[in-house]
Write an enzyme that holds these catalytic residues in place. Structure first.
Site: not given
Ligand SMILES: Cc1cc2nc3c(=O)[nH]c(=O)nc-3n(C[C@H](O)[C@H](O)[C@H](O)COP(=O)(O)O)c2cc1C
Length: 345
Positions: A88, A118, A157, A219-221
Site C-alpha cells: 500500500q 488514512c 482502499k 470493511n469495517g467492524d
Molecule cells: C492500528 C491501525 C492502523 C491502520 N493502518 C492503516 C494503514 O496503514 N492503511 C490503511 O489503509 N488503513 C489503515 N487502518 C485502517 C484499517 O485498514 C481498517 O480500514 C479499519 O481498521 C476498519 O476495519 P476494522 O473495523 O476491521 O478494524 C489502520 C487501522 C488501525 C486500527
C-alpha cells in the site's frame, strides 16, 4: 437409510480474482500501520483462511528522498512465499506515486494498493489518504498515473467519504473502475469518524451496485464470523476485509472461513494456544524486523496485550508484558502459560 448431508455454506462465500490473481478464500487482512509486518502477516497466513494480505501504508515521497529510500524499501518486508501480497502506497502527487509504484513492483509487489482512507493529519494535511476523496480530480489523476506505470493490478482502499455525510466512495468507485483499477476496498466510515461510531455498510452495498466488473471488498467492524456473513448478506460484496478483529487473533480468518463454508463455529483457542501464538509472533518479529530488539519489544507490548492472556478480571500478564524490555522478558511471561497447560495433572 443414508443420512442426508446438508451443507450450510454461505451462498456468497466464493473466491474472486483481482485481474486474474485468485483471492481464495475471499477474506483479506486490512493494512494496519505498526501491526501488519511480515511476522504478523505470516502467522495469519499459516493459520489459514486469509486470501490476501497487505503491507502497512508506505510514503511514496520517501522513495524520492535519499535518506529515507532505504527505510521505505525495508518497510515492504515481504517474502515471495507470501504471494499474493498488496503493497500500500500513499501520496497525492501522480508522478511521485507512479515512480514509487514502479519501485515496489520491481521489488516483488503482486498488487499495488492506493491508500485513500488514512485520516491522520500527517497524511491528510498533505492532500493524501482520505483527503484525496475531497478532490476527485487529483484522486483520479493519481490512479491513472499508477495504473499506467505498472503492469500489476492496482487497487484502492477508500473510506465512505472525507466530509461527514458526503459519500464520495460511490461516484469515485465508478471513476476508478473506468481508469483501470482492479478492486476497491471500502471502509464504511467517513474520515472524521476515525475508528469511532459504527460503520455504515450501506455505502458498501451502493458501491457494489455501482461498479460492473471490479470486485468490492467490504470493511469495517467485522469482529466475528457472524459479522462477516451479515456483511456478505447485506452488501453483496465480493470479499470481506478484517482489521482490528485480527489483532491478537491471527486465527480469525480460519474461523470465519470455516463458518462461512459450513455454518459451524470453531472453538476459541485455549489460553496456552494463544500464548504459543503470541510467543511465535514476538520471536518472529525480533528475527525478521529491520528494527533492533528493544524497538521491537516496545511495539510488541501493545501487540501481545491483544492476545487477552489474563484470566477474567485480572491484568497480571498484561502488566508484565507492558514492562518487558527484551525478548527474554516476554519469553519469561509466556512460556509458563504454555507449559502449565501441558504439565501432567
Ligand atoms: C492500528 C491501525 C492502523 C491502520 N493502518 C492503516 C494503514 O496503514 N492503511 C490503511 O489503509 N488503513 C489503515 N487502518 C485502517 C484499517 O485498514 C481498517 O480500514 C479499519 O481498521 C476498519 O476495519 P476494522 O473495523 O476491521 O478494524 C489502520 C487501522 C488501525 C486500527
Amino acid at each position: 437409510m443414508i443420512p442426508s448431508t446438508t451443507t450450510r455454506a454461505h451462498p456468497r462465500f466464493k473466491p474472486f480474482t483481482i485481474d486474474g490473481i485468485p483471492i481464495d478464500p475471499p477474506l483479506t487482512l486490512a493494512p494496519m500501520a505498526g501491526h501488519t509486518h511480515y511476522a504478523f502477516r505470516s502467522l495469519i497466513r499459516e493459520q489459514g483462511g486469509c486470501g490476501l494480505v497487505c503491507t502497512e501504508l508506505i510514503s511514496s515521497e520517501a522513495f524520492q528522498n535519499r535518506g529515507r529510500y532505504k527505510q521505505a524499501v525495508q518497510r515492504f518486508d515481504f517474502y515471495p512465499h507470501e504471494f499474493p501480497i498488496a503493497v500500500q502506497l500513499f501520496g497525492s502527487d501522480p508522478f511521485v506515486m507512479a515512480e514509487a509504484a514502479k519501485i515496489v513492483v520491481d521489488h516483488g509487489a503482486a498488487i499495488v494498493d492506493i491508500n485513500m482512507g488514512c485520516w491522520v493529519p500527517k497524511v491528510a494535511k498533505k492532500g493524501a489518504g482520505a483527503a484525496l476523496l475531497r478532490d476527485v480530480c487529483t484522486a483520479t489523476a493519481v490512479v491513472e498515473a499508477v495504473v499506467k506505470a505498472v503492469s500489476v493490478p492496482v487497487t484502492v482502499k477508500v473510506r465512505s467519504g472525507f466530509e461527514d455525510g458526503v459519500v464520495t466512495a460511490v461516484p469515485f468507485a465508478k471513476a476508478a473502475e473506468q481508469c483501470g483499477v482492479k478492486a476497491i476496498a471500502v471502509h464504511a466510515r467517513f474520515a472524521g469518524q476515525g475508528h469511532s461510531g459504527q460503520a455504515d455498510w450501506d455505502v458498501i452495498r451502493r458501491v457494489k451496485e455501482t461498479v460492473t466488473t471490479m470486485p468490492v471488498i467490504g470493511n469495517g467492524d467485522v469482529l466475528t464470523p457472524e459479522d462477516a456473513a451479515r456483511m456478505l448478506d447485506e452488501t453483496g460484496c465480493d470479499g470481506v476485509m478484517i482489521g482490528r478483529g485480527a489483532l491478537g487473533r491471527p486465527w480469525i480468518f480460519r474461523h470465519v472461513a470455516h463458518f462461512l463454508a459450513t455454518g459451524e463455529r470453531l472453538p476459541e483457542p485455549s489460553r496456552a494456544e494463544r500464548a504459543a501464538l503470541a510467543l511465535e509472533h514476538a520471536r518472529r518479529l525480533v528475527r525478521t524486523s529491520i528494527f533492533r530488539e528493544a524497538a521491537c519489544v516496545l511495539e510488541l507490548r501493545g501487540q501481545l496485550s491483544k492476545y487477552r492472556l489474563d484470566e477474567d478480571g485480572s491484568v497480571t500478564i498484561r502488566n508484565q508484558i507492558v514492562r518487558a524490555t527484551t525478548l527474554a522478558d516476554i519469553e519469561a511471561v509466556l512460556l509458563p502459560l504454555i507449559e502449565r497447560e501441558h504439565a501432567p495433572r
